[in-house]
Motif scaffolding. Structure first.
Motif, PDB file in Angstrom:
ATOM      1  N   ALA A 125      23.646  48.910  74.320  1.00 20.35           N
ATOM      2  CA  ALA A 125      23.675  48.162  73.065  1.00 20.35           C
ATOM      3  C   ALA A 125      23.389  49.067  71.869  1.00 20.35           C
ATOM      4  O   ALA A 125      22.600  50.018  71.978  1.00 20.35           O
ATOM      5  CB  ALA A 125      22.645  47.037  73.116  1.00 20.35           C
ATOM      6  N   PRO A 126      24.031  48.799  70.721  1.00 21.01           N
ATOM      7  CA  PRO A 126      23.715  49.557  69.504  1.00 21.01           C
ATOM      8  C   PRO A 126      22.212  49.523  69.240  1.00 21.01           C
ATOM      9  O   PRO A 126      21.607  48.445  69.201  1.00 21.01           O
ATOM     10  CB  PRO A 126      24.506  48.822  68.418  1.00 21.01           C
ATOM     11  CG  PRO A 126      25.624  48.165  69.148  1.00 21.01           C
ATOM     12  CD  PRO A 126      25.060  47.779  70.481  1.00 21.01           C
ATOM     13  N   THR A 127      21.627  50.690  69.064  1.00 20.67           N
ATOM     14  CA  THR A 127      20.170  50.818  69.038  1.00 20.67           C
ATOM     15  C   THR A 127      19.697  51.566  67.801  1.00 20.67           C
ATOM     16  O   THR A 127      20.306  52.565  67.401  1.00 20.67           O
ATOM     17  CB  THR A 127      19.696  51.540  70.322  1.00 20.67           C
ATOM     18  OG1 THR A 127      20.048  50.739  71.459  1.00 20.67           O
ATOM     19  CG2 THR A 127      18.207  51.795  70.322  1.00 20.67           C
ATOM     20  N   ILE A 128      18.607  51.067  67.219  1.00 18.15           N
ATOM     21  CA  ILE A 128      17.964  51.725  66.077  1.00 18.15           C
ATOM     22  C   ILE A 128      16.509  51.954  66.454  1.00 18.15           C
ATOM     23  O   ILE A 128      15.812  51.019  66.874  1.00 18.15           O
ATOM     24  CB  ILE A 128      18.058  50.856  64.810  1.00 18.15           C
ATOM     25  CG1 ILE A 128      19.530  50.575  64.462  1.00 18.15           C
ATOM     26  CG2 ILE A 128      17.356  51.544  63.632  1.00 18.15           C
ATOM     27  CD1 ILE A 128      19.723  49.521  63.382  1.00 18.15           C
ATOM     28  N   ILE A 129      16.057  53.187  66.306  1.00 18.61           N
ATOM     29  CA  ILE A 129      14.700  53.530  66.720  1.00 18.61           C
ATOM     30  C   ILE A 129      13.977  54.222  65.568  1.00 18.61           C
ATOM     31  O   ILE A 129      14.511  55.127  64.934  1.00 18.61           O
ATOM     32  CB  ILE A 129      14.736  54.386  68.016  1.00 18.61           C
ATOM     33  CG1 ILE A 129      13.346  54.566  68.601  1.00 18.61           C
ATOM     34  CG2 ILE A 129      15.437  55.693  67.815  1.00 18.61           C
ATOM     35  CD1 ILE A 129      13.383  55.066  70.046  1.00 18.61           C
ATOM     36  N   GLN A 162      16.583  58.750  77.252  1.00 20.54           N
ATOM     37  CA  GLN A 162      16.147  59.365  75.994  1.00 20.54           C
ATOM     38  C   GLN A 162      15.399  58.361  75.125  1.00 20.54           C
ATOM     39  O   GLN A 162      14.359  58.678  74.530  1.00 20.54           O
ATOM     40  CB  GLN A 162      17.358  59.922  75.232  1.00 20.54           C
ATOM     41  CG  GLN A 162      17.968  61.169  75.854  1.00 20.54           C
ATOM     42  CD  GLN A 162      19.240  61.595  75.134  1.00 20.54           C
ATOM     43  OE1 GLN A 162      20.172  60.793  74.973  1.00 20.54           O
ATOM     44  NE2 GLN A 162      19.281  62.828  74.682  1.00 20.54           N
ATOM     45  N   VAL A 163      15.912  57.140  75.056  1.00 24.89           N
ATOM     46  CA  VAL A 163      15.270  56.099  74.257  1.00 24.89           C
ATOM     47  C   VAL A 163      13.932  55.693  74.874  1.00 24.89           C
ATOM     48  O   VAL A 163      12.897  55.631  74.185  1.00 24.89           O
ATOM     49  CB  VAL A 163      16.191  54.868  74.109  1.00 24.89           C
ATOM     50  CG1 VAL A 163      15.434  53.687  73.498  1.00 24.89           C
ATOM     51  CG2 VAL A 163      17.400  55.216  73.257  1.00 24.89           C
ATOM     52  N   ASN A 164      13.935  55.425  76.175  1.00 23.67           N
ATOM     53  CA  ASN A 164      12.704  54.982  76.834  1.00 23.67           C
ATOM     54  C   ASN A 164      11.598  56.032  76.753  1.00 23.67           C
ATOM     55  O   ASN A 164      10.428  55.711  76.519  1.00 23.67           O
ATOM     56  CB  ASN A 164      12.982  54.628  78.300  1.00 23.67           C
ATOM     57  CG  ASN A 164      13.815  53.361  78.443  1.00 23.67           C
ATOM     58  OD1 ASN A 164      13.967  52.599  77.488  1.00 23.67           O
ATOM     59  ND2 ASN A 164      14.360  53.133  79.619  1.00 23.67           N
ATOM     60  N   ASP A 165      11.975  57.301  76.939  1.00 25.67           N
ATOM     61  CA  ASP A 165      10.983  58.375  76.849  1.00 25.67           C
ATOM     62  C   ASP A 165      10.416  58.478  75.436  1.00 25.67           C
ATOM     63  O   ASP A 165       9.225  58.743  75.245  1.00 25.67           O
ATOM     64  CB  ASP A 165      11.601  59.708  77.262  1.00 25.67           C
ATOM     65  CG  ASP A 165      11.847  59.802  78.764  1.00 25.67           C
ATOM     66  OD1 ASP A 165      11.374  58.906  79.499  1.00 25.67           O
ATOM     67  OD2 ASP A 165      12.517  60.766  79.206  1.00 25.67           O
ATOM     68  N   SER A 166      11.268  58.256  74.427  1.00 28.21           N
ATOM     69  CA  SER A 166      10.818  58.322  73.035  1.00 28.21           C
ATOM     70  C   SER A 166       9.874  57.165  72.718  1.00 28.21           C
ATOM     71  O   SER A 166       8.881  57.344  72.005  1.00 28.21           O
ATOM     72  CB  SER A 166      12.021  58.313  72.088  1.00 28.21           C
ATOM     73  OG  SER A 166      12.834  59.457  72.300  1.00 28.21           O
ATOM     74  N   VAL A 167      10.178  55.975  73.251  1.00 27.66           N
ATOM     75  CA  VAL A 167       9.306  54.817  73.047  1.00 27.66           C
ATOM     76  C   VAL A 167       7.936  55.071  73.678  1.00 27.66           C
ATOM     77  O   VAL A 167       6.893  54.745  73.099  1.00 27.66           O
ATOM     78  CB  VAL A 167       9.956  53.530  73.607  1.00 27.66           C
ATOM     79  CG1 VAL A 167       8.966  52.370  73.620  1.00 27.66           C
ATOM     80  CG2 VAL A 167      11.189  53.159  72.773  1.00 27.66           C
ATOM     81  N   LYS A 168       7.943  55.673  74.847  1.00 23.84           N
ATOM     82  CA  LYS A 168       6.666  56.010  75.507  1.00 23.84           C
ATOM     83  C   LYS A 168       5.849  56.982  74.663  1.00 23.84           C
ATOM     84  O   LYS A 168       4.613  57.000  74.732  1.00 23.84           O
ATOM     85  CB  LYS A 168       6.937  56.626  76.880  1.00 23.84           C
ATOM     86  CG  LYS A 168       7.418  55.642  77.923  1.00 23.84           C
ATOM     87  CD  LYS A 168       7.764  56.355  79.219  1.00 23.84           C
ATOM     88  CE  LYS A 168       8.389  55.396  80.229  1.00 23.84           C
ATOM     89  NZ  LYS A 168       8.851  56.115  81.454  1.00 23.84           N
ATOM     90  N   MET A 169       6.555  57.802  73.853  1.00 24.45           N
ATOM     91  CA  MET A 169       5.869  58.775  72.997  1.00 24.45           C
ATOM     92  C   MET A 169       5.454  58.175  71.654  1.00 24.45           C
ATOM     93  O   MET A 169       4.905  58.871  70.800  1.00 24.45           O
ATOM     94  CB  MET A 169       6.782  59.984  72.775  1.00 24.45           C
ATOM     95  CG  MET A 169       7.044  60.793  74.047  1.00 24.45           C
ATOM     96  SD  MET A 169       8.351  62.054  73.826  1.00 24.45           S
ATOM     97  CE  MET A 169       7.490  63.230  72.767  1.00 24.45           C
ATOM     98  N   GLY A 170       5.743  56.871  71.454  1.00 30.32           N
ATOM     99  CA  GLY A 170       5.281  56.202  70.243  1.00 30.32           C
ATOM    100  C   GLY A 170       6.357  55.688  69.306  1.00 30.32           C
ATOM    101  O   GLY A 170       6.043  55.073  68.279  1.00 30.32           O
ATOM    102  N   LEU A 194      15.981  47.764  67.125  1.00 33.76           N
ATOM    103  CA  LEU A 194      17.144  46.984  67.560  1.00 33.76           C
ATOM    104  C   LEU A 194      17.711  47.615  68.821  1.00 33.76           C
ATOM    105  O   LEU A 194      17.710  48.836  68.977  1.00 33.76           O
ATOM    106  CB  LEU A 194      18.223  46.967  66.466  1.00 33.76           C
ATOM    107  CG  LEU A 194      19.460  46.098  66.738  1.00 33.76           C
ATOM    108  CD1 LEU A 194      19.104  44.609  66.656  1.00 33.76           C
ATOM    109  CD2 LEU A 194      20.582  46.419  65.744  1.00 33.76           C
ATOM    110  N   GLY A 195      18.195  46.772  69.725  1.00 31.23           N
ATOM    111  CA  GLY A 195      18.903  47.272  70.900  1.00 31.23           C
ATOM    112  C   GLY A 195      17.987  47.728  72.015  1.00 31.23           C
ATOM    113  O   GLY A 195      16.928  47.150  72.269  1.00 31.23           O
ATOM    114  N   GLY A 196      18.434  48.791  72.695  1.00 33.99           N
ATOM    115  CA  GLY A 196      17.659  49.331  73.804  1.00 33.99           C
ATOM    116  C   GLY A 196      18.026  48.781  75.160  1.00 33.99           C
ATOM    117  O   GLY A 196      17.399  49.106  76.162  1.00 33.99           O
ATOM    118  N   GLU A 197      19.055  47.924  75.239  1.00 36.03           N
ATOM    119  CA  GLU A 197      19.437  47.333  76.529  1.00 36.03           C
ATOM    120  C   GLU A 197      20.684  48.007  77.093  1.00 36.03           C
ATOM    121  O   GLU A 197      21.589  48.370  76.353  1.00 36.03           O
ATOM    122  CB  GLU A 197      19.720  45.838  76.382  1.00 36.03           C
ATOM    123  CG  GLU A 197      18.584  45.023  75.793  1.00 36.03           C
ATOM    124  CD  GLU A 197      18.673  44.888  74.296  1.00 36.03           C
ATOM    125  OE1 GLU A 197      19.792  44.998  73.754  1.00 36.03           O
ATOM    126  OE2 GLU A 197      17.623  44.706  73.646  1.00 36.03           O
TER     127      GLU A 197
END
Length: 450
Positions: free
Chosen positions: A338-342, A315-323, A328-331
């Motif tokens: 890891a605790p992530t902020i997007i 979900q995170v990686n697909d969202s990053v690909k969309m811009g 923070l985080g993402g690992e």
């Protein structure tokens, strides 16, 4: 076999032999037989046993909490707190069930007319792994106090916790068979619902699971209560107490490693304070200790299964690909995420549109309160929302505009035995807890004397 696997170590810790079709039927028969006598007991008798159940929970909270941590990765301090909360709900219904279900007299043209509340019979509870004790007790305490019996189909990954719950009621002195854990997989749920001695079903879980269970219940014309997913917004207005909003906001998202239907998954910040708030929020999240769930200072454990961590990673990686921007985080490492902020999130990104069941928060800004309400409502879910502002009257004037089952002002969304809990839209239907919850599984009977 059904196995419990410790998500932190990967070790197989418990194994269980599933019940045969015959054994399932026998257990339901036993529950039905016991319930026919149980419904004749007084509220005073039931309350005495429910109070004893609370005592058992308090006495064994550390042992039960440790099993929870091992089975699904919840940090131990949070696991113990969960068991303590179960004791509270037992005490609450022991004290209040009689008044909630007393006859309600209504003046009509009859000599006497009133409403009485009678038990239904045996109720099936299909429950998830994320709060393996609390989800069950918030059903079981009111259901048993109302004179029903309960049979539990718990998540396969927390079957030891399920057996421990049955142990609580048996040690408290409830009749054997009144509350039973059925060691079964999901493939047996439909046949259990179709058993003529099952009178109703409640499910806490995903939308697909809820749809399937409610569909079978509807075919059988049986009552169902569904508590499904959520995609709660956490709204911070420009007049909010930022320190408090940060402290509560971090807890609202990251407790239980983010695995909660009522977690704050979408962080909506008014533009004027967005930068200042995020700076404080990021610093606080960085200080959250990740590690072994059994260590007392751990705040972020692992997700309940590695597959769940992979889901949220996608979900995170697909969202990053969309811009979207990863602040923070993402690992991910195994079942740990890891605790992530997007940030820079749009409405169509998975981290905004879908429920994220883990330690990830999607951040979006807004100009006006009206816009924040619109963004919050832009979801298939409708479980709850938090709004932080010093202008409480302004927020109260707009409460009806939120398409949610709960609106919390200057606080995180949480379940409390004294208040009804549940959602609208695809977050489910029906209510748990309070006087509303205990009346979900009773026959509301009209009595009229001419």
């Amino acid at each position: 076999m059904i196995h419990s696997i410790n998500p932190y170590t990967g070790e197989k810790i418990y194994s269980f032999t599933p019940l045969s079709t015959k054994e399932i039927s026998e257990k339901i028969d036993e529950a039905d037989l016991v319930q026919k006598e149980w419904k004749k007991t007084s509220f005073r008798e039931r309350a005495k046993l429910m109070t004893k159940a609370a005592e058992v929970l308090k006495k064994r909270k550390k042992a039960y909490g440790e099993v929870i941590s091992k089975e699904m990765g919840k940090p131990i301090t949070q696991a113990i707190a969960e068991v303590e909360k179960c004791a509270w709900v037992c005490e609450y219904y022991a004290e209040n069930a009689a008044s909630f279900l007393k006859d309600e007299f209504i003046e009509t043209d009859a000599q006497k007319s009133y409403v009485s509340y009678n038990s239904l019979g045996v109720v099936l509870a299909v429950m998830p792994w994320n709060y393996p004790f609390w989800q069950v007790f918030r059903f079981a305490a009111p259901a048993l106090m109302a004179g029903n019996a309960g049979v539990l189909k718990h998540a396969s990954s927390v079957m030891k916790s399920a057996n421990n719950i049955q142990e609580v009621f048996e040690e408290a002195g409830f009749p054997k068979g009144l509350f039973q854990n059925l060691v079964i997989g999901s493939d047996k749920v439909e046949s259990v619902i179709k058993n003529k001695k099952i009178k109703a079903v409640t499910l806490t879980g995903s939308k697909p699971a809820g749809s399937a269970v409610a569909g079978v219940a509807a075919q059988e014309i049986k009552k169902a209560v569904l508590e499904l997913g959520g995609n709660n917004a956490f709204i911070v207005l420009d007049d909010a107490d930022l320190e408090k909003a940060v402290d509560v906001g971090v807890n609202a998202r990251y407790q239980n490693t983010g695995q909660s239907c009522i977690a704050a998954k979408r962080l909506l910040l008014q533009e004027d304070i967005a930068e200042a708030y995020l700076e404080k929020y990021v610093e606080k999240v960085k200080k959250l200790k990740s590690g072994n769930p059994l260590e007392g200072d751990t705040y972020i454990g692992v997700l309940a299964r590695e597959g769940l961590a992979k889901d949220i990673e996608k979900q995170v990686n697909d969202s990053v690909k969309m811009g979207a921007k990863l602040l923070l985080g993402g690992e991910r490492k195994g079942a740990y995420y890891a605790p992530t902020i997007i940030t820079d999130v749009t409405d169509e990104m998975p981290v905004f549109k879908e429920e994220t069941f883990g330690p990830v928060i999607a951040v979006k800004t807004f100009k006006t309160f009206e816009e924040a309400i619109e963004i919050s409502n832009n979801s298939e879910f409708g479980l709850g929302v938090s709004i932080f502002s010093k202008n409480i009257n302004k927020v109260l004037e707009n409460v009806s505009k939120f398409e949610e089952g709960a609106v919390f002002i200057n606080e995180l969304v949480k379940s409390d035995p004294r208040l009804p809990f549940g959602g609208i839209k695809t977050s489910g239907f029906g209510r748990e807890l309070s006087s509303f919850g205990i009346k979900e599984f009773v026959n509301i009977k009209t009595v009229y004397v001419k």
